[in-house]
Motif scaffolding. Structure first.
Motif, PDB file in Angstrom:
ATOM      1  N   LYS A 163       0.831  -1.202   0.000  1.00 51.93           N
ATOM      2  CA  LYS A 163       0.000   0.000   0.000  1.00 51.93           C
ATOM      3  C   LYS A 163       0.866   1.252   0.000  1.00 51.93           C
ATOM      4  O   LYS A 163       1.869   1.325   0.695  1.00 51.93           O
ATOM      5  N   THR A 177       0.430   5.214   0.903  1.00 48.63           N
ATOM      6  CA  THR A 177      -0.506   6.005   1.692  1.00 48.63           C
ATOM      7  C   THR A 177      -0.056   7.454   1.810  1.00 48.63           C
ATOM      8  O   THR A 177       1.133   7.752   1.704  1.00 48.63           O
ATOM      9  N   GLU A 185      -6.703   9.372   5.688  1.00 52.79           N
ATOM     10  CA  GLU A 185      -5.625   8.648   5.026  1.00 52.79           C
ATOM     11  C   GLU A 185      -6.171   8.004   3.762  1.00 52.79           C
ATOM     12  O   GLU A 185      -7.208   7.339   3.795  1.00 52.79           O
ATOM     13  N   GLN A 194      -5.256   5.243   0.969  1.00 50.16           N
ATOM     14  CA  GLN A 194      -4.408   4.082   0.704  1.00 50.16           C
ATOM     15  C   GLN A 194      -4.678   3.622  -0.726  1.00 50.16           C
ATOM     16  O   GLN A 194      -5.830   3.611  -1.165  1.00 50.16           O
ATOM     17  N   TRP A 196      -3.172   0.678  -3.863  1.00 53.56           N
ATOM     18  CA  TRP A 196      -2.285  -0.418  -4.220  1.00 53.56           C
ATOM     19  C   TRP A 196      -2.756  -1.019  -5.545  1.00 53.56           C
ATOM     20  O   TRP A 196      -3.898  -0.842  -5.952  1.00 53.56           O
ATOM     21  N   TYR A 216      -8.337   1.398  -3.853  1.00 52.35           N
ATOM     22  CA  TYR A 216      -8.194   2.520  -2.924  1.00 52.35           C
ATOM     23  C   TYR A 216      -9.057   2.268  -1.696  1.00 52.35           C
ATOM     24  O   TYR A 216     -10.136   1.677  -1.792  1.00 52.35           O
TER      25      TYR A 216
END
Length: 131
Positions: free
Chosen positions: A5, A7, A74, A76, A78, A91
């Motif tokens: 991830k 972030t 936050e 995130q 990937w 996400y």
């Protein structure tokens, strides 16, 4: 095949708030796109970014909980998978104070040759940066 991830955190600005007093739905999508770009920039150099560009094929976004002015958020992101010219990026946007998921989203991206702007199979050297 998921990647690690990527972030980043920030505080919800007033510009993100809509007439209902919470973050506007389109703003979450913008944050997803910003996260994808930041991840690409963090993993690549200028030469690679000239060789290849990404375009969006589609977005899927699920809104789970609202966010409000001044909350710490936050984002995130990937890479979930890739095949051929396509990559699926995921996400999750969370509120730090209570760890609640605000948004879950996925985007299908297509890799283009930076010169011809035509789809190109994702080279291993690009895949290796993220998986």
């Amino acid at each position: 095949m998921s990647s690690e991830k990527f972030t980043f955190r920030f505080v919800v600005p007033e510009s993100a708030i809509d007439g209902l007093g919470h973050v506007n739905n389109i703003t979450y999508l913008q944050w997803c796109l910003e996260a994808a770009e930041a991840h690409w920039l963090a993993k690549t150099d200028a030469e690679l970014r000239e060789q290849y560009v990404w375009v969006v094929l589609n977005h899927n976004i699920s809104y789970k909980n609202p966010a409000f002015l001044g909350e710490e958020i936050e984002v995130q992101t990937w890479i979930h998978s890739h095949k051929g010219v396509r990559s699926e990026r995921c996400y999750r946007i969370i509120r730090i104070a209570d760890n609640k998921t605000l948004v879950e989203a996925k985007t299908q991206w297509c890799l283009l040759d930076g010169t011809t702007r035509k789809p190109i199979i994702i080279p291993q050297k690009v895949a290796d940066l993220f998986v």
